[in-house]
Scaffold this active site. Structure first.
Site, PDB file in Angstrom:
ATOM      1  N   GLN A  34      13.460 -11.056  -0.932  1.00 17.25           N
ATOM      2  CA  GLN A  34      13.199 -10.592  -2.092  1.00 17.25           C
ATOM      3  C   GLN A  34      13.125  -9.466  -2.366  1.00 17.25           C
ATOM      4  O   GLN A  34      13.317  -8.501  -1.295  1.00 17.25           O
ATOM      5  CB  GLN A  34      11.878 -11.483  -2.581  1.00 17.25           C
ATOM      6  CG  GLN A  34      12.317 -13.032  -2.416  1.00 17.25           C
ATOM      7  CD  GLN A  34      11.100 -13.811  -3.271  1.00 17.25           C
ATOM      8  OE1 GLN A  34      10.207 -13.265  -3.832  1.00 17.25           O
ATOM      9  NE2 GLN A  34      11.125 -15.207  -2.813  1.00 17.25           N
ATOM     10  N   ASN A  88      15.633 -24.390 -10.171  1.00 16.37           N
ATOM     11  CA  ASN A  88      15.792 -23.786  -8.944  1.00 16.37           C
ATOM     12  C   ASN A  88      15.666 -24.876  -7.627  1.00 16.37           C
ATOM     13  O   ASN A  88      14.600 -25.612  -7.599  1.00 16.37           O
ATOM     14  CB  ASN A  88      14.803 -22.827  -8.608  1.00 16.37           C
ATOM     15  CG  ASN A  88      14.609 -22.150  -6.978  1.00 16.37           C
ATOM     16  OD1 ASN A  88      15.544 -21.453  -6.774  1.00 16.37           O
ATOM     17  ND2 ASN A  88      13.776 -22.953  -6.253  1.00 16.37           N
ATOM     18  N   GLU A  89      16.466 -24.991  -6.855  1.00 18.82           N
ATOM     19  CA  GLU A  89      16.601 -25.905  -5.697  1.00 18.82           C
ATOM     20  C   GLU A  89      16.015 -27.078  -6.079  1.00 18.82           C
ATOM     21  O   GLU A  89      14.876 -27.766  -5.463  1.00 18.82           O
ATOM     22  CB  GLU A  89      15.663 -25.317  -4.430  1.00 18.82           C
ATOM     23  CG  GLU A  89      16.422 -24.195  -3.862  1.00 18.82           C
ATOM     24  CD  GLU A  89      15.718 -23.380  -2.526  1.00 18.82           C
ATOM     25  OE1 GLU A  89      14.870 -24.230  -2.163  1.00 18.82           O
ATOM     26  OE2 GLU A  89      16.389 -22.723  -1.865  1.00 18.82           O
ATOM     27  N   GLU A  91      19.842 -16.485  -4.001  1.00 16.20           N
ATOM     28  CA  GLU A  91      18.985 -16.272  -2.859  1.00 16.20           C
ATOM     29  C   GLU A  91      19.563 -16.249  -1.370  1.00 16.20           C
ATOM     30  O   GLU A  91      20.145 -17.133  -1.264  1.00 16.20           O
ATOM     31  CB  GLU A  91      17.831 -17.308  -2.742  1.00 16.20           C
ATOM     32  CG  GLU A  91      16.739 -17.377  -3.983  1.00 16.20           C
ATOM     33  CD  GLU A  91      15.835 -18.380  -3.671  1.00 16.20           C
ATOM     34  OE1 GLU A  91      15.391 -18.753  -2.681  1.00 16.20           O
ATOM     35  OE2 GLU A  91      15.355 -18.811  -4.714  1.00 16.20           O
ATOM     36  N   TYR A 117      19.393 -18.638   3.559  1.00 16.94           N
ATOM     37  CA  TYR A 117      18.722 -17.842   4.390  1.00 16.94           C
ATOM     38  C   TYR A 117      19.124 -18.207   5.833  1.00 16.94           C
ATOM     39  O   TYR A 117      19.591 -19.152   6.244  1.00 16.94           O
ATOM     40  CB  TYR A 117      17.338 -18.622   4.309  1.00 16.94           C
ATOM     41  CG  TYR A 117      16.671 -18.282   2.948  1.00 16.94           C
ATOM     42  CD1 TYR A 117      16.316 -16.978   2.477  1.00 16.94           C
ATOM     43  CD2 TYR A 117      16.708 -19.292   1.909  1.00 16.94           C
ATOM     44  CE1 TYR A 117      15.675 -16.645   1.472  1.00 16.94           C
ATOM     45  CE2 TYR A 117      15.951 -18.790   0.603  1.00 16.94           C
ATOM     46  CZ  TYR A 117      15.602 -17.596   0.418  1.00 16.94           C
ATOM     47  OH  TYR A 117      15.048 -17.139  -0.680  1.00 16.94           O
ATOM     48  N   GLU A 132       9.928 -13.206  -7.016  1.00 11.15           N
ATOM     49  CA  GLU A 132       9.067 -14.276  -7.092  1.00 11.15           C
ATOM     50  C   GLU A 132       7.550 -14.192  -7.371  1.00 11.15           C
ATOM     51  O   GLU A 132       7.008 -13.456  -6.633  1.00 11.15           O
ATOM     52  CB  GLU A 132       9.678 -15.358  -6.102  1.00 11.15           C
ATOM     53  CG  GLU A 132       8.678 -16.694  -6.164  1.00 11.15           C
ATOM     54  CD  GLU A 132       9.404 -17.847  -5.390  1.00 11.15           C
ATOM     55  OE1 GLU A 132       9.994 -17.585  -4.682  1.00 11.15           O
ATOM     56  OE2 GLU A 132       8.876 -19.188  -5.620  1.00 11.15           O
TER      57      GLU A 132
HETATM   58  O1  AHR Z   1      12.331 -17.255  -1.236  1.00  7.98           O
HETATM   59  C1  AHR Z   1      11.363 -18.116  -1.052  1.00  7.98           C
HETATM   60  C2  AHR Z   1      11.799 -19.520  -1.387  1.00  7.98           C
HETATM   61  O2  AHR Z   1      12.936 -19.882  -0.542  1.00  7.98           O
HETATM   62  C3  AHR Z   1      12.032 -19.840  -2.843  1.00  7.98           C
HETATM   63  O3  AHR Z   1      11.043 -20.126  -3.464  1.00  7.98           O
HETATM   64  C4  AHR Z   1      12.906 -21.199  -2.818  1.00  7.98           C
HETATM   65  O4  AHR Z   1      13.658 -21.121  -3.591  1.00  7.98           O
HETATM   66  C5  AHR Z   1      13.586 -21.029  -1.411  1.00  7.98           C
HETATM   67  O5  AHR Z   1      13.490 -22.197  -0.728  1.00  7.98           O
END
Ligand code: AHR
Length: 495
Positions: free
Chosen positions: A344, A170-171, A299, A241, A26
């Site tokens: 990432q 995205n999200e 992600e 995450y 990103e």
């Molecule tokens: O990877 C960092 C951020 O985490 C991304 O931009 C977003 O999609 C997620 O919340």
């Protein structure tokens, strides 16, 4: 401690898509600028602006697919500002940094060609238009004498790039427009309708990935509201995450080397498995005999409290072991998951590579991916590991051994990836390879260190890297010791 591992080498469970080993880059912090791209005028060795050392490292990793340009950035990205001789600088809204647009579509696609991976582009659903997205596809993929295909030619790229993977936002439940699931489904229907049609430029059509959520009710609501248009999307993505934060007390840091934190972090994997399993079941329910819906995890990774403002964090051994345990789990769900992208690629979150000026280091996560690359495109085999149960302070219990096993496409190699998640104890395991008549040899490599927080750092050489280990493989059983807090990959040659 003692353990047992059984692999049923004649019991195939499906193909492991190489794309499970993908990554995500990103425009955030130093991922693109400084990490992947230094510009053609840089003193840092580069191939027309692309960092040569990073390109070589990603090639060696056999990276299969790379997602770009975001992340949150994607829903504020206007691709036309980043092509051709005149780039329009602007503010990177989400990550509060300048955006020169020096790295745009042609640079990204050249990067993918240099690395040898497939590109995956997320279009702007939050603040863009269907027209902008379809024009982007025309720019990338069309061989016709149309306006955007000609623009690409004028920019020095006569051949279409053939981009197959496209993400629809995205999200969008958050940074992608704060939409409700119904609102997103409404947008998604439009984007997918036109983008699927535009996708005929690609043999077999384009692969469209809609936005899901690891808060699962969103997924049900989106799919319900896509009824009648589900044939226009190919997959739903979720993000995962994990931090290993305690329920109470200070949040976790990269340098936390306590067993408590390690067990909490690895204890996240069964929870992630539950999300994968439930989402896969839902997608199964909405799939038909003619049109299957896949799960994409585009992600995922660790996100520590002490990441800097560009979300750069060091990569400790515990991240490498977490990655390996998650990849083992993804392998086991290979019938449902078609792609996964760790967040990432460089200098951001659970990066596989870190750079500082002209220096580059490979993180333990890089090494886990490199060691496990034999699973890419291989056939998953039935397997089982059992040893002792670990538990974290949230009361989650899981076996200390994480395992997956596969047979390579040419049938010549069995790959076993084993994480021993006990911080204190080596595991002496008895391995049974069932369904085989002869072996032609075996080799092994192990990734471990004195501390779960051990990192590779600039100027210190690589302290955490895989080491060869002797394997006395035999049929029907043999023993092997898996050190505490380690990843071991055994490669067993078949005649
Ligand atoms: O990877 C960092 C951020 O985490 C991304 O931009 C977003 O999609 C997620 O919340």
């Amino acid at each position: 401690m003692r353990g047992t591992i059984t692999v049923w080498a004649d019991h195939d469970l499906g193909l492991i898509d190489p794309n499970l080993y993908g990554s995500f880059a990103e425009h955030l912090g130093r991922c693109v600028y400084g990490g992947l791209w230094v510009g053609p005028q840089s003193h840092i060795p580069n191939q027309e602006g692309l960092r040569s050392d990073v390109v070589a490292a990603l090639r060696a990793l056999r990276l299969p697919v790379l997602r770009w340009p975001g992340g949150c950035f994607a829903d504020d990205y206007h691709w036309e500002w980043g092509v051709g001789p005149q780039r329009r600088p602007r503010r990177n809204l989400w990550w509060n940094q300048p955006e020169s647009n020096e790295f745009g579509t042609d640079e990204f696609l050249r990067l993918c060609q240099a690395v040898g991976c497939a590109p995956y582009i997320s279009v702007n659903v939050g603040s863009g238009t269907v027209e902008e997205a379809v024009n982007w596809m025309e720019y990338c993929n069309s061989a016709q004498a149309s306006y955007y295909a000609n623009l690409r030619r004028r920019h020095g790229h006569p051949q279409p790039y053939g981009v197959r993977y496209w993400g629809l936002g995205n999200e969008n439940w958050g940074c992608g427009g704060n939409m409700t699931a119904q609102q997103y489904a409404y947008e998604c229907r439009k984007y997918a309708c036109f983008m699927k049609k535009m996708g005929v430029d690609i043999e077999g059509g384009v692969y469209l990935i809609a936005v899901g959520h690891d808060h699962l009710p969103w997924n049900l609501e989106v799919l319900r509201n896509l009824e009648g248009a589900l044939h226009t999307i190919d997959a739903l993505s979720i993000h995962m995450y994990r931090t290993g934060h305690p329920a109470q007390g200070p949040p976790s840091t990269v340098a936390d080397d306590s067993p408590e934190h390690f067990y909490r972090l690895l204890g996240e994997v069964p929870g992630m498995e539950e999300k994968v399993c439930k989402t896969a079941d839902l997608l199964d329910y909405y799939s038909t005999a003619d049109h299957r819906l896949d799960l994409v995890v585009d992600e995922w990774g660790t996100w520590y409290h002490d990441a800097d403002e560009g979300l750069c964090q060091q990569g400790p051994l515990k991240d490498g072991l977490f990655a390996a345990a998650v990849l083992n789990m993804f392998n086991r769900y290979c019938k449902a998951i078609s792609m996964a992208n760790i967040a990432q690629t460089v200098n951001v979150l659970q990066a596989v590579i870190l750079t500082r000026g002209s220096e580059m280091i490979l993180t333990p996560t890089y090494h886990a991916y490199e060691m496990m690359k034999g699973h890419q495109g291989a056939t998953l085999l039935a397997s089982r590991a059992s040893s002792v149960n670990l538990a974290d302070d949230k009361g989650r219990e899981y076996d200390a051994l994480s395992l997956s096993a596969s047979r390579s496409a040419d049938g010549k190699t069995l790959t076993l990836s084993v994480v021993n998640m006990s911080v204190e104890e080596d595991c002496q395991a008895q391995l049974r390879l069932s369904g085989l008549e002869r072996l032609a040899g075996a080799s092994g490599r192990v990734l471990t260190a004195d501390s779960v927080a051990a990192c590779n750092d600039f100027g210190e050489g690589e302290r955490v890297r895989p080491q060869p280990v002797a394997v006395n493989a035999a049929l029907p059983t043999f023993t092997h010791t898996f050190p505490a807090k380690s990843l071991t990959v055994l490669e067993i040659a078949l005649p």
